[in-house]
Scaffold this motif. Structure first.
Motif, PDB file in Angstrom:
ATOM      1  N   GLU A 115      34.891  32.201  45.938  1.00  0.00           N
ATOM      2  CA  GLU A 115      34.932  33.602  46.384  1.00  0.00           C
ATOM      3  C   GLU A 115      33.901  34.463  45.664  1.00  0.00           C
ATOM      4  O   GLU A 115      33.617  35.586  46.079  1.00  0.00           O
ATOM      5  N   CYS A 116      33.416  33.964  44.533  1.00  0.00           N
ATOM      6  CA  CYS A 116      32.533  34.836  43.773  1.00  0.00           C
ATOM      7  C   CYS A 116      31.329  34.068  43.255  1.00  0.00           C
ATOM      8  O   CYS A 116      31.264  32.851  43.341  1.00  0.00           O
ATOM      9  N   LEU A 118      38.179  41.853  43.918  1.00  0.00           N
ATOM     10  CA  LEU A 118      37.717  41.089  42.767  1.00  0.00           C
ATOM     11  C   LEU A 118      37.776  41.993  41.526  1.00  0.00           C
ATOM     12  O   LEU A 118      36.785  42.540  41.075  1.00  0.00           O
ATOM     13  N   LYS A 127      41.068  39.633  37.661  1.00  0.00           N
ATOM     14  CA  LYS A 127      40.904  38.450  38.484  1.00  0.00           C
ATOM     15  C   LYS A 127      39.677  37.655  38.032  1.00  0.00           C
ATOM     16  O   LYS A 127      39.712  36.428  37.956  1.00  0.00           O
ATOM     17  N   LYS A 128      38.629  38.392  37.680  1.00  0.00           N
ATOM     18  CA  LYS A 128      37.432  37.709  37.182  1.00  0.00           C
ATOM     19  C   LYS A 128      37.739  36.930  35.916  1.00  0.00           C
ATOM     20  O   LYS A 128      37.251  35.820  35.723  1.00  0.00           O
TER      21      LYS A 128
END
Length: 811
Positions: free
Chosen positions: A600-601, A671, A675-676
């Motif tokens: 997702e990132c 985000l 969450k990171k």
RNA sequence: GGUCCGGUGGUCUAGUGGUAUGACGUCGCCUUGACGUGGCGAAGAUCGUGAGUUCAAUUCUCAUCCGGACCACCA
């Protein structure tokens, strides 16, 4: 990374076959002979005997070594991990005879060797394939077979060097032979067997009197070879007879009665007769009575010769019947007492061995016992108690190492004899490998007598004379790095051949180079059947690893092999393979989960600097702890303890707890910073877990790597990645907080369970009682996590110093 | 006969001077968005026997019994 590519289910069979090819094509495990920066870690791989298929015991012990090899590679060593096959022994002869439907005895030696080499060439690839199939990370290009030119040359060189240094000698001395196989055998080839026999009581007349003397023997047939009769000097019954002579029945020989303290007054009649040679005790007796000459009644083929008089041409069994018959006729057989006794037999065929004096080649080493014991003590033994077996063996040695074997197939002894004066003509090293039956010495004339005719030595070398050179054989495959490879770092092997292979290899290395051939030894146990019994074809309890790999996977077999402590025997249980599969499935799913979120990132958003949440730091520190433990264990060859630590980290800490702890954060669509932090932790920990599992279950870890981390880490294979290092966060307090958190969650889970509630049921309110104020403060920081993970609406914290538990939750 | 290894819940196994780890099996609960070849939870061993050292032993010492291995072995 791309989550789309991650299949829902793991297909072990397809994957494993795919990576065997991939590893081979990309030379992942190639020894880099040009790399002089990396330290070499060299392994003296046991060359399995080419015969049929790999058995379960192989998959067990080779997997264990492979885990160490893979670990060392990840630790940055340039791993020298050759692979050879042993194919110059009896097992190979039998295999060739069976495959090609021929008899070795009916062929010329050179011709037979050629056929063997050719046949082995055909059979070997399939055989070696089994080792590739279990994921052995050896460099299969560093390959030798103990019968190829390379090995024959080194083995013959060794012979020549030791001959020149005076260690190898040709002697006439009693050796053990197998009358059935018609060859000399070594102490190590013996096997005990309890057999029924008779103790024959034989009456002899004392010369000059009318008295008789009765001795008891299990070998009456050797009567023509009788050289002495002894009684114990303190034995009152016979004291007066010492020095007198007796007349032997049948032969009429005159034998003196001598005192000998070794005589057991209570065995038989207390009188012993000695023959050359009835057994070890006869040879020892002769060493105490040096004035007596042997009567060699038996030839090396086990047949009685002319010195046996009328018994010429018979073997021991027939001679025994005949002699007993004759003794009966003469009235000299007093009685025959049935007994059970242990006899030495040839381990290959079960035939009782015989002792015969002949010319054979020996390595003399009985004078080196102390030095060898010292050398053995310098090795780093894993497990340490295995050293006792070597010590025991060395202390018990009674025979020099008889090197010559009367066989058609093997490494020829590189020697001729002068036809005229019998002088030994040793081959020149330049002409090796040679076969004296086909080749001529470089020397044109005998240096002693000038004769120019030579007789070839027909015998071959004991197979251990060659396999004892494996460290040098392997190291010489890369001559330019020989001195970096030899002496080697590790000898892995099973405990049953400590007295054969390990000991002989040490002897050679000590004699040639004055050093031990390796630093460390790693002794594996045996794979037993589910009941803990040895597997054997005759018992029908053989388990084929090929079938188990087919049904489960090579990873599962390896997982099973990693279960036992080094040196321990382990019985095979199919459940263990299921447990291995379970781990693989879990690893697959957990990885899939992680990767689906990590995609997702971008990578730079999930660097470890982003980790700040307490539970994330807790996870990082837990990982650090387990990395340190596992590393320490593996450095000491304790693969099973290491595997346990890694498994605990993965299953317990990571899957059961941590993944559940962060779900509520990472399912947030935004985000966020939090969450990171979680994703950064996931990213770091799952990769560490994968790399730590890689030496144990190399296939599935590789597949996961190829599907995900390869794009970032760039290495062609997970097996070329580095072993993880501990990444300290500097925040040890989080460890305590996280552990308390686990306890709280456990109590919430328990409560829901008892009340038949689903784990996702929301709870209105809980009260948490802590024992100290400090703990309460720690918990205050993670209230939101408790709410999120436990799905609780309201939480109140209290301190209760009176309570027994650290934490007590009420609902 | 010598030497060595082991004897822990039903089964297999880890481990340690302060009453014990995990797996399999058993039982109960949960179809929670990685996983039903699943998840969560529970019951279950006083660590072969006897003695000693110690405040305290499953862990150290000795003895003993039972497995197993290696070596030796008797005319």
């Amino acid at each position: 990374m791309d989550a789309e590519d991650f299949p829902k289910k793991y297909n072990s069979k397809e994957t494993e076959e795919k990576y065997i090819k991939y590893w081979q094509e990309n030379k992942i495990y190639k020894f880099d002979k040009k790399d002089t920066k990396k330290k070499i870690y060299s392994i003296d791989t046991p060359p399995p005997t080419v015969s049929g298929k790999m058995h379960l015991g192989h998959s067990f012990s080779y997997s264990q070594t492979d885990m160490i090899a893979r670990y060392k590679r990840m630790k940055g060593f340039n791993v020298f991990y050759p692979f050879g096959t042993d194919d110059n022994g009896l097992a190979t002869i039998m295999l060739i005879e069976k495959t090609k439907k021929i008899r070795a005895n009916k062929m010329e030696r050179g011709e037979f060797i050629e056929l063997c080499l050719k046949t082995l060439e055909e059979l070997r690839p399939q055989y070696v394939q089994d080792w590739k199939r279990i994921g052995l990370s050896a460099d299969f290009d560093l390959f030798y077979t103990t019968i190829n030119e390379h090995c024959r040359k080194i083995s013959q060189e060794s012979f020549i060097d030791l001959y020149k240094s005076g260690r190898i000698k040709r002697k006439n001395s009693p050796i053990m032979i197998c009358p059935k196989c018609r060859t000399a055998i070594a102490q190590v080839e013996l096997e005990d067997a309890e057999k029924d026999s008779f103790l024959s009581h034989i009456k002899v007349q004392i010369i000059g009197t009318k008295e008789h003397l009765v001795f008891a023997t299990t070998r009456p047939e050797l009567l023509p070879a009788c050289i002495g009769i002894s009684v114990h000097p303190d034995d009152q019954k016979y004291k007066d007879l010492i020095g007198k002579y007796v007349k032997m029945p049948l032969t009429g020989a005159k034998i003196q009665i001598t005192p000998d303290e070794e005589t057991d007054m209570n065995y038989g009649t207390g009188v012993v007769y000695y023959c050359s040679y009835g057994g070890m005790e006869c040879i020892e007796w002769m060493s105490r009575h040096t004035d007596v000459e042997p009567i060699n009644v038996m030839d090396v083929n086990g047949i009685y010769n002319s010195k046996a008089g009328k018994y010429e041409g018979l073997n021991s069994i027939k001679a025994r019947t005949q002699i007993i018959e004759d003794l009966k006729k003469d009235g000299c057989l007093v009685k025959q007492e049935p007994i059970k006794h242990i006899v030495n037999t040839h381990e290959r065929c079960g035939t009782d061995i015989e002792f015969v004096a002949t010319e054979q080649w020996f390595i003399e080493y009985l004078d080196l016992k102390d030095r060898l014991l010292e050398a053995g003590a310098k090795l780093n033994w894993n497990p340490s108690h295995m050293r006792n077996r070597l010590d025991n063996w060395i202390k018990g040695l009674k025979w020099d190492w008889c090197l010559s074997r009367q066989k058609k197939f093997g490494v020829p002894i590189p020697v001729w004899y002068c036809k005229k004066c019998s002088e030994v003509i040793i081959a020149d090293k330049k002409q090796l490998p040679i076969d004296p039956l086909e080749d001529k010495p470089l020397l044109k004339k005998c240096q002693k007598c000038g004769c120019n005719e030579f007789l070839p030595e027909k015998d071959v070398l004991d197979t251990w004379a060659t396999s004892s050179m494996t460290p040098q054989i392997a190291a010489k495959l890369v001559p330019e790095r020989y001195n970096d490879i030899y002496p080697m770092d590790l000898r892995p092997q099973a405990h049953d051949i400590i007295s054969f292979w390990l000991f002989n290899t040490m002897v050679k290395s000590q004699l040639h180079n004055n050093i031990n051939p390796w630093k460390d030894v790693m002794i594996s146990g045996w794979a037993l059947d589910p009941k803990g019994k040895k597997m054997s074809k005759s018992k029908g309890n053989v388990i084929e690893p090929q079938k188990m790999i087919e049904n489960y996977s090579a990873d599962a077999i390896r997982y099973w092999a990693a279960k036992s402590k080094l040196g321990d025997d382990v019985s095979f249980k199919e459940e263990d393979l299921r447990t291995g599969m379970k781990l693989c499935i879990k690893l697959w799913n957990a990885s899939k989960f992680c990767i689906s979120h990590l995609t997702e990132c971008k990578q730079d958003e999930i660097k470890t600097d982003n980790i700040y949440e307490i539970l994330d730091i807790w996870m990082m520190e837990k990982t650090n702890q387990q990395i340190e433990k596992a590393t320490n264990y593996l450095d000491n060859y304790q693969y099973s303890a290491a595997k346990k630590e890694i498994e605990f980290l993965f299953f317990n800490t990571f899957c059961d707890n941590y993944l559940e702890f962060i779900k509520y954060r990472i399912y947030n669509e935004e985000l966020t910073k939090s969450k990171k932090s979680a994703l950064a932790t996931l990213n770091s920990v799952i990769f560490d877990v994968l790399t730590m599992f890689a030496p144990f279950i190399p296939f599935i870890t590789e597949e996961i790597y190829q599907l995900s981390f390869k794009q970032i880490k760039k290495e062609k294979s997970i097996h070329l990645c580095s072993w993880p290092k501990s990444k300290p966060t500097g925040d040890k307090q989080c460890l305590r907080t996280g552990d308390l958190f686990c306890e709280i969650i456990a109590q919430i889970r328990q409560y829901k369970n008892k009340n038949n509630l689903s784990l996702k049921t929301q709870i209105k309110q809980i009260k948490i009682f802590l024992k100290t104020k400090e703990e309460k403060e720690l918990i205050e920081k993670i209230i939101e996590d408790i709410k999120g993970v436990g799905i609780v609406e309201k939480i109140s914290l209290y301190v209760n110093e009176q309570q027994e538990e650290n934490i007590f939750v009420t609902f």
